[in-house]
Structure formats: C-alpha cells, structure tokens
Design an enzyme around this catalytic site. Sequence first.
Site, PDB file in Angstrom:
ATOM      1  N   GLN A  46       0.801  -1.219   0.000  1.00  0.00           N
ATOM      2  CA  GLN A  46       0.000   0.000   0.000  1.00  0.00           C
ATOM      3  C   GLN A  46       0.841   1.279   0.000  1.00  0.00           C
ATOM      4  OE1 GLN A  46      -2.679  -1.759   3.274  1.00  0.00           O
ATOM      5  NE2 GLN A  46      -4.067  -0.448   2.145  1.00  0.00           N
ATOM      6  N   ASP A  79       2.355   0.637  -7.995  1.00  0.00           N
ATOM      7  CA  ASP A  79       3.711   0.648  -8.565  1.00  0.00           C
ATOM      8  C   ASP A  79       4.605   1.662  -7.851  1.00  0.00           C
ATOM      9  OD1 ASP A  79       2.762  -1.172 -10.343  1.00  0.00           O
ATOM     10  OD2 ASP A  79       3.171   0.004 -12.149  1.00  0.00           O
ATOM     11  N   ARG A 104       3.879   0.166  13.032  1.00  0.00           N
ATOM     12  CA  ARG A 104       3.556  -1.137  12.446  1.00  0.00           C
ATOM     13  C   ARG A 104       3.675  -1.016  10.933  1.00  0.00           C
ATOM     14  NH1 ARG A 104      -2.070  -3.623  10.811  1.00  0.00           N
ATOM     15  NH2 ARG A 104      -1.278  -5.595  10.019  1.00  0.00           N
ATOM     16  N   HIS A 149       1.129  -9.059   4.671  1.00  0.00           N
ATOM     17  CA  HIS A 149      -0.040  -8.197   4.544  1.00  0.00           C
ATOM     18  C   HIS A 149      -0.510  -8.275   3.087  1.00  0.00           C
ATOM     19  CE1 HIS A 149      -2.187  -4.610   6.552  1.00  0.00           C
ATOM     20  NE2 HIS A 149      -2.793  -4.787   5.382  1.00  0.00           N
ATOM     21  N   ASN A 193      -1.930 -10.820   8.335  1.00  0.00           N
ATOM     22  CA  ASN A 193      -2.932  -9.778   8.529  1.00  0.00           C
ATOM     23  C   ASN A 193      -4.323 -10.229   8.106  1.00  0.00           C
ATOM     24  OD1 ASN A 193      -3.626  -6.866   9.011  1.00  0.00           O
ATOM     25  ND2 ASN A 193      -4.244  -7.014   6.863  1.00  0.00           N
ATOM     26  N   GLU A 194      -5.274 -10.150   9.025  1.00  0.00           N
ATOM     27  CA  GLU A 194      -6.711 -10.272   8.759  1.00  0.00           C
ATOM     28  C   GLU A 194      -7.098 -11.468   7.885  1.00  0.00           C
ATOM     29  OE1 GLU A 194      -8.464  -6.687   7.284  1.00  0.00           O
ATOM     30  OE2 GLU A 194      -8.100  -5.596   9.141  1.00  0.00           O
ATOM     31  N   ASN A 336      -7.529  -5.506  14.511  1.00  0.00           N
ATOM     32  CA  ASN A 336      -7.908  -4.419  13.613  1.00  0.00           C
ATOM     33  C   ASN A 336      -9.420  -4.266  13.698  1.00  0.00           C
ATOM     34  OD1 ASN A 336      -5.257  -4.597  12.808  1.00  0.00           O
ATOM     35  ND2 ASN A 336      -5.701  -5.298  10.714  1.00  0.00           N
ATOM     36  N   TYR A 338     -12.832  -1.373  12.988  1.00  0.00           N
ATOM     37  CA  TYR A 338     -13.210  -0.083  12.411  1.00  0.00           C
ATOM     38  C   TYR A 338     -14.630   0.355  12.729  1.00  0.00           C
ATOM     39  CZ  TYR A 338      -8.960  -0.067   9.529  1.00  0.00           C
ATOM     40  OH  TYR A 338      -7.656  -0.037   9.108  1.00  0.00           O
ATOM     41  N   GLU A 407      -4.935  -1.674  13.989  1.00  0.00           N
ATOM     42  CA  GLU A 407      -5.529  -0.783  12.984  1.00  0.00           C
ATOM     43  C   GLU A 407      -6.829  -0.233  13.529  1.00  0.00           C
ATOM     44  OE1 GLU A 407      -6.182  -2.046   8.910  1.00  0.00           O
ATOM     45  OE2 GLU A 407      -4.331  -3.222   8.933  1.00  0.00           O
TER      46      GLU A 407
HETATM   47  C1  NOJ Z   1      -7.579  -3.401   6.833  1.00  0.00           C
HETATM   48  C2  NOJ Z   1      -6.363  -3.730   6.038  1.00  0.00           C
HETATM   49  O1  NOJ Z   1      -5.439  -4.439   6.823  1.00  0.00           O
HETATM   50  C3  NOJ Z   1      -5.709  -2.528   5.387  1.00  0.00           C
HETATM   51  O2  NOJ Z   1      -4.810  -2.991   4.444  1.00  0.00           O
HETATM   52  C4  NOJ Z   1      -6.778  -1.636   4.802  1.00  0.00           C
HETATM   53  O3  NOJ Z   1      -6.218  -0.593   4.052  1.00  0.00           O
HETATM   54  C5  NOJ Z   1      -7.631  -1.100   5.912  1.00  0.00           C
HETATM   55  N1  NOJ Z   1      -8.273  -2.205   6.579  1.00  0.00           N
HETATM   56  C6  NOJ Z   1      -8.725  -0.129   5.448  1.00  0.00           C
HETATM   57  O4  NOJ Z   1      -9.608  -0.789   4.612  1.00  0.00           O
END
Ligand code: NOJ
Length: 530
Positions: A46, A79, A104, A149, A193-194, A336, A338, A407
């Site tokens: 990312q 890229d 992190r 990730h 991750n997740e 994580n 949200y 997160e």
């Molecule tokens: C979880 C993910 O781990 C991360 O890569 C993503 O950008 C965020 N949530 C927001 O969607």
Amino acid sequence: MARFSCIFALCCLLTASASNIRIKSLSAARSFPANFGFGASTASYQIEGAWDVDGKGISIWDYLVRTDPNHIADNSNGDIAANSYYNYKRDIEMLKELGATHYRFSISWPRILPLGRSNYVNQRGIDHYNAFIDELIANDIVPFATMYHWDLPQTLSELGGWTNEEIVDWFGDYARILYQNFGDRVKHWLTINEPYIHCNFGYGYGRHAPLIQSPGEGYYECGRHILLANARAYRIYNEDFRNTQNGQVGIVLSSDWAYPASDSADDIQAAEDYLAFHLRLYMDPIFSAQGNYPQTVIDRVQAASTAQGLTASRLRPFTQEQIEYIRGTSDFLALNTYSSKIVYRNSSLTGTFVVPSHNDDAFLDTYMDDSWPASESPWLREHAPGFYNLLVYIKDTYNNPTVYITENGFSSTPGLHDDGRVNYYRNYLSALLDALAEGCDVRGYFAWSLMDNFEWAMGYTQRFGLYQVDMEDPQRTRTPRKSALVYKEIISSRVIDYDYNPDPYDTDGAFTVSASIIMTLGVAVINMVL
Ligand code: NOJ
C-alpha cells in the site's frame, strides 16, 4: 533577573491556563498510562512502490494490476504508491513529529524471497529492511513487523496460494528468514494480517488478489491454512529463536462489533453468529481453552454441506493433533477494528444453494445505523461504543488476552481539514479509555494509517492518512492533516481534549504548545541558575 522572573511567571501562567483548559472536564482516570504505546500502521504494497526494483519478485497485486487494471476503482496501482521504499526516512520523521513510540509496517515477501521459496534470498531486500529497521531504532521507535499483509509472491499463487496446504511450509521458511535477519531488533512479530478479509475477498468473492471466487470452499481452506501457517511461524520462533531473541509473535485478526437488530431470539442468535463466523472462527482455535473452530460454525457448515449433497463438510475438520498444534500460538491479539454492524436473521439464506458460501452458511444479513457518521468507505461508519463492546467481549470470552489495536481509522476525501477523522479518533480513543478502566489488557494503539495509501480495489479514492500524500507529485509530498495534529496532542498530553482545534494550514501553530512548554522550562532553568 527580575525580567527573567517576570517572563517565567507569565509563561507558567500561560502554560498552566492552557493545560487547565485542556483537562478541565477530564478526571485523572481518563488519561492513557505513561507506558501505553501509540503509533501508526501501514503495509508494504500500500505504500512502498518500487514494485520491480532491487531484485524484488512479483506479488499477486503486481500481477492483478497488470492483468486486470480495470478491477481497481480508479485504474490505479501500487507501482509507486507513497514511494516509501525511497521516502522511508521522511515516514520515520513523521512518526517523530507525531510523538509516536511505535510503528507497524509490513515486510514484502517477494522483496525478500522473489520466487517465494527460501532457497533464493534477495540480499538487496534484506538490506533495505535492515536500513529501515535501524532508522526506526535510532529514532527510538518500536518496530511491529507484519510478515504478511496480502502481497503473496505470484509464484506461490500459481500453486494455489493459501488454498494449498504446502503454504504452511513456505510461510514457516519465510518466517525463519525474517527471524534470522531482523529478530535481533524486531521484538514484536505479526504473522498474518486479517485472515477473514484476505480469505473472503481474495479466495471467496474475488474482490482482491488473487481474485478467486470460491466463497464456500476456497474461503475456508484459506483460513485453515492461515491458522496452520501462523502456528508454524510461532512454533519455529519458540524452538529456535525465543531464547536468544526474547520477542513475541502474534496474529492479526479483524472484526466489527455486532448488535442484534431486534430482541427476537433469532436476531440475538444472528448477532452471536456474526461474531462466531467473523471473529471466533479464527480466535477460538488459538485463544480458547479447548482450541478448534466454534462448534456452532462446525455444525452449521456440516449441515449446509450435507443439504448441498456433499459427502464432507466444506469446513475441513482439524485433527486433534492440529487442534493442539494451533492452540495457544499467539502471545497477544493484534486487533484491527473499524466499525459495527446491526445483524438480523435472513431466513431466505438457508444454506442450501448449489453454489455455497460462508455468508449463506451463517444465514444472516447486516446493516449500519444511518445516524452513525459515514466515511468514504461504504462499510465504515463511526460508532465508538461498538469498539468498547468488542474489547470487553474479547476480555470476557478469552480470559483477558493482551491486545494491541493494530488498525483503527476513518476514510475521507483528500484535504487537510478532516473533522470526520478527528471526531472518529477522539471518540474511539475515549471508548478505549473506558475499556482500559474496565480492565481490558490493551497495551497499544496504532492508527490506520500514517499516510494516504493504495486502498486495494478502491485505489486512491478512499484516503486513510493522518498525513495527506500528494499522489500527483513525483516526490509524494506528505502534509499533516488536522487529525495528525490532534493525535500528536493526545499522544503528548495522554488525554483527549475535545476543545483543541488546530489549523492544519498553520504549521507553526501546530508546534505552539510545545514551543511554549520548552520556553517555560528554559526560563525556569535560567531562573534556577540565576
Ligand atoms: C484493513 C487492512 O489491513 C488494510 O490494508 C486496509 O487498508 C484497511 N483495513 C482499510 O480498509
């Protein structure tokens, strides 16, 4: 001397009145402990860019954006992204500006092992992360390194990726290389991750790389192998590194909180099922006393599989040996989270469809309350009480494990005045203070994200950064948003001041408070000497 005393008195008065205002409505209990860690998170694909330099191999995202560019909302790709491969010193400077103590980040598997397997190690990839980790340590920032990730080497994807059980060996070999090269300085390892999101979007509904559509089988196979691979990485650390490196290893899980849509028994059960299918499917095997998947999920998928005419459950059972192998393989929970969902039983999803899916297995649907403030992401609305509920649920269900919030954040459009994000962070951190007061063992908090980045299939259309990144500028210049200034103030004061209202365009102003404190201290010292 009189003049100095006068300045000293004035500065004391100013500083005292500023801090009085700041904490006027907050009791001492409403502050973060001095040893509570604050940081921010990012992930390699990312932010790094440099997708094909210095010997890096191709990841499944490099492959996706080349073979199916229209799949990304704005036809963009990673890229270059925020160009952090080259800008990493500026990233660390930003952490210092925030006063963060932790960072992190994730390590790109194909940058270390271009072909995925450990027989060919890319020394230039190792050199890059060595320089980066050294810079973090030199700046007193504690590294939390995610091993994976979502940027799987494409070579391994060709062999089935996370649906191939061999990946348990591949991942273990990769983890060993990381411990060997970076474990002298990295003391907190986050394995994967997740799993819910990676398996759901990558192997279930084909929204993320590698675009597999198999929501009733590939999804579960992916999760199964992630649990085994996490266990492998954990056990390798125990056997060969823990004694000498003294670090910790844990998995990163994600979940929203779930409310029943009504007080009917069906909806209450549906909300419990939501947590069972999203969180407990991954938590129970590792963190529960007995191990294994939750019995409700085992029974539900077995019943649906039988109704679909299959001879075995699509949720392949673990052997007793595997249950023991997985149980206990996380020193902490990296969480994580949200948002929250309101959940109801949808009886039309009976789980008997010919094309099965884990969503139908759960036969529930969700929505969010319109009154919860909306972000730029359709799945994300602000509802801080759900954060508190989730933390207390984890404490009560799993014997109060150590938790790091790895997160948490809010998406916006570009711009420096991000009041939606400011409100989100204040309210979520306030809920976190409530959870700490309730006894939840949360040790640290990482905002997602340090800076704007490539939001997977949504490209750059949803911004999560405390720092805005100018994606048109070849330098990818970073500028602090209002939320960065507010987060900085929370980190330094340890309290949440809802009245603090910095102007992100007035960058001098952002440092006024600290300047006045420094001046006060300076004058005090001069006074003492005189
Ligand atoms: C979880 C993910 O781990 C991360 O890569 C993503 O950008 C965020 N949530 C927001 O969607």
